[in-house]
Design a protein around this motif. Structure first.
Motif, mmCIF file in Angstrom:
data_model
loop_
_atom_site.group_PDB
_atom_site.id
_atom_site.type_symbol
_atom_site.label_atom_id
_atom_site.label_comp_id
_atom_site.label_asym_id
_atom_site.label_seq_id
_atom_site.Cartn_x
_atom_site.Cartn_y
_atom_site.Cartn_z
ATOM 1 N N ILE A 4 -20.125 -14.765 23.601
ATOM 2 C CA ILE A 4 -18.888 -15.536 23.666
ATOM 3 C C ILE A 4 -17.752 -14.709 23.092
ATOM 4 N N ASN A 5 -16.648 -14.642 23.837
ATOM 5 C CA ASN A 5 -15.490 -13.853 23.419
ATOM 6 C C ASN A 5 -15.871 -12.399 23.128
ATOM 7 N N GLY A 6 -16.889 -11.893 23.835
ATOM 8 C CA GLY A 6 -17.319 -10.519 23.649
ATOM 9 C C GLY A 6 -18.058 -10.271 22.354
ATOM 10 N N ASN A 7 -18.520 -11.346 21.716
ATOM 11 C CA ASN A 7 -19.180 -11.216 20.419
ATOM 12 C C ASN A 7 -20.685 -11.409 20.593
ATOM 13 N N PRO A 8 -21.513 -10.438 20.174
ATOM 14 C CA PRO A 8 -22.965 -10.567 20.341
ATOM 15 C C PRO A 8 -23.630 -11.463 19.301
ATOM 16 N N GLU A 9 -22.851 -12.014 18.392
ATOM 17 C CA GLU A 9 -23.413 -12.845 17.328
ATOM 18 C C GLU A 9 -24.139 -14.054 17.915
ATOM 19 N N VAL A 10 -25.254 -14.422 17.298
ATOM 20 C CA VAL A 10 -26.052 -15.567 17.734
ATOM 21 C C VAL A 10 -25.835 -16.714 16.759
ATOM 22 N N GLY A 11 -25.630 -17.911 17.295
ATOM 23 C CA GLY A 11 -25.385 -19.071 16.454
ATOM 24 C C GLY A 11 -26.571 -19.430 15.581
ATOM 25 N N HIS A 12 -26.280 -20.163 14.519
ATOM 26 C CA HIS A 12 -27.317 -20.508 13.543
ATOM 27 C C HIS A 12 -27.846 -21.924 13.725
ATOM 28 N N TYR A 13 -27.343 -22.664 14.713
ATOM 29 C CA TYR A 13 -27.770 -24.047 14.907
ATOM 30 C C TYR A 13 -29.233 -24.073 15.347
ATOM 31 N N SER A 14 -30.048 -24.853 14.674
ATOM 32 C CA SER A 14 -31.500 -24.808 14.865
ATOM 33 C C SER A 14 -31.960 -25.362 16.209
ATOM 34 N N GLU A 15 -31.154 -26.220 16.849
ATOM 35 C CA GLU A 15 -31.579 -26.865 18.093
ATOM 36 C C GLU A 15 -30.908 -26.248 19.320
ATOM 37 N N ARG A 16 -30.497 -25.012 19.243
ATOM 38 C CA ARG A 16 -29.682 -24.424 20.315
ATOM 39 C C ARG A 16 -30.443 -24.240 21.624
ATOM 40 N N ASN A 17 -31.760 -24.288 21.610
ATOM 41 C CA ASN A 17 -32.532 -24.131 22.843
ATOM 42 C C ASN A 17 -33.036 -25.459 23.398
ATOM 43 N N LYS A 18 -32.401 -26.548 22.987
ATOM 44 C CA LYS A 18 -32.746 -27.866 23.519
ATOM 45 C C LYS A 18 -31.575 -28.408 24.331
#
Length: 504
Positions: free
Chosen positions: A69-83
């Motif tokens: 997102i916005n060219g940023n490779p950072e991965v979010g920390h939200y635990s349910e992001r794959n649901k």
């Protein structure tokens, strides 16, 4: 912070690593609790029988993939992001203030003529028992997204992260077909930019644990967001539809509703659509055509002219070309005496050439209908799903094979032989023979197959469940009848025009 999502699926990790200055989303230190995502237990399957944990559907997908997102490779920390996530709308609480609309447009920096979220309403009853129900609508990030299947350029992607259906405006060439097939008016065609964009689920906010901007801005606590099928606190229902909402079976949307207040037996829309919603014995509301306004038949000439004019001309020219060739060549293959005589006459080659020019002109006009015509070549990217791609492929095959058919048929035309001899001194009659006739039949048969395929998928393009007035088998008879009638008309006109050149 006012920040839009710049999402590109083709963004490489190297490109992203070169620019990590732009954050996912700047979270305020005093963020309110109602704006924060909450995890917890969830169901295994949703009401459509699909797995909520999207990693179970994509076992090869690695946990912790970046959305760049916005060219940023950072991965979010939200635990349910794959649901699978979705919106929850409590119709009883919506006061129609449009704060969700404003927050969405501000966050995504939308121009005034584009709205990813909109608030409408249905109403019914009479004074003093008049009632109105508001409904806030955006993209529902469906389990079966028809926009993804319909898009010819493959601009849409259903992500394992949050189950978000994201669209890349830079891949889009602005045909607008997704705006036709979506029942919720989610994709928005920008006539200025010549491309489509839509709700992106505020994935940049989700990555830092925040709910979408529209949810955070809702004054009446009508909008909520979370893992689908999880009923928010102080809510009791999780309906799949409410009055005025399209049939959820079309796309299996990821939105749930609560609507418990009593409504009248009949509700009406406030736009120009001649529909009313009638309450069934089961308590559900079903749409019905308004007998006062929806049954009228009229030419409606004032509405014939629109941005779709090039598409209308493409349809008519293509059908005319297909009908002409089907009658002339197909009739001769079937052994029809009149068509066999036509094929042996001087009329046949000019007729096929006219059909070729009509189809080519129609294809050219279809590109002018696009928001970005120079990207026309992307119209074949989604042959697996899109009827638009298959229609274009069928017409392209028809065009190319018809051109070859005309080329090898010319030596069999006495008119062409006389013209080539008079103008250039060429004796083209020597090229006529069994081999060229065999090639003409081969190319003609392939052209006929392409024509039939193109005509069929032209019909399939308009069998759209979200548009019940179009979704009817009579579209097939209309298109087939138009092709034959236009073809017969061209045959008759050509016969009269070329009669002076026909030997007595």
């Amino acid at each position: 912070m006012n920040q839009s999502v710049d999402w590109h699926p083709a963004h490489s990790k190297a490109d992203a690593a070169a620019d990590t200055t732009c954050s996912l989303w700047e979270q305020r230190p005093d963020e309110r609790a109602y704006a924060l995502l909450t995890g917890g237990e969830c169901k295994t399957e949703n009401r459509w029988g699909h797995r909520i944990n999207l990693l179970e559907l994509n076992p090869d997908w690695a946990v912790g993939q970046s959305l760049f997102i916005n060219g940023n490779p950072e991965v979010g920390h939200y635990s349910e992001r794959n649901k699978q996530h979705g919106f929850y709308f409590t119709a009883d609480n919506c006061i129609g203030c449009h704060a969700c609309e404003a927050a969405c447009s501000e966050k995504n920096q939308n121009p005034g003529h584009i709205a990813f979220r909109s608030v409408g309403y249905v109403e019914g009853g009479s004074y003093p028992d008049y009632r109105r129900m508001n409904i806030s609508m955006a993209c529902n990030h469906c389990d079966d997204p028809v926009c993804l299947k319909g898009c010819p350029t493959k601009a849409y992607t259903k992500h394992t992260e949050y189950g978000a259906v994201l669209q890349d405006p830079e891949t889009c060439f602005g045909c607008g077909y997704c705006t036709w097939v979506c029942p919720y008016n989610a994709p928005q065609l920008d006539p200025v930019m010549g491309q489509v964009s839509k709700c992106n689920m505020c994935v940049d906010r989700l990555e830092v644990g925040l709910k979408p901007a529209c949810v955070s801005a809702c004054l009446g606590n009508a909008l909520d967001f979370g893992v689908v099928e999880n009923i928010p606190e102080n809510r009791a229902e999780a309906r799949a539809a409410i009055p005025g909402f399209p049939d959820p079976a079309i796309t299996q949307p990821n939105i749930r509703f609560q609507q418990s207040k009593r409504l009248p037996e009949e509700l009406t829309r406030t736009d120009s659509m001649p529909l009313k919603y009638h309450k069934q014995a089961s308590g559900e509301y079903r749409p019905r055509v308004d007998p006062k306004h929806g049954m009228q038949r009229q030419w409606n000439l004032a509405r014939l002219s629109s941005r779709e004019n090039p598409l209308v001309l493409f349809t008519l020219l293509s059908q005319g070309a297909i009908g002409t060739f089907m009658l002339a060549f197909g009739g001769s293959l079937l052994g029809l005496e009149s068509m066999s005589s036509l094929r042996a006459s001087v009329l046949y080659a000019p007729l096929c050439l006219a059909a070729l020019l009509m189809a080519a002109g129609g294809m050219f006009l279809s590109t002018t209908h696009l928001g970005k015509p120079w990207r026309f070549y992307r119209g074949f990217n989604n042959l697996k799903f899109s009827p638009v791609c298959r229609e274009g492929l069928g017409i392209a095959v028809f065009l190319s094979m018809l051109a070859l058919h005309v080329l090898v048929s010319l030596p069999h035309s006495s008119l062409f032989n006389r013209l080539s001899d008079a103008l250039f001194g060429w004796d083209t009659a020597v090229l006529a023979g069994p081999a060229s006739l065999l090639l003409a039949n081969l190319f003609g048969s392939l052209a006929l197959a392409g024509a039939l395929g193109g005509l069929y998928y032209m019909y399939r393009c308009y069998r759209i469940q979200a548009r019940p007035f179009w979704n009817h088998w009579q579209v097939a008879t209309d298109f087939g009848g138009q092709a034959l009638s236009l073809g017969a008309t061209l045959l008759a006109v050509s016969s009269l025009a070329l009669q002076p050149f026909t030997p007595g």
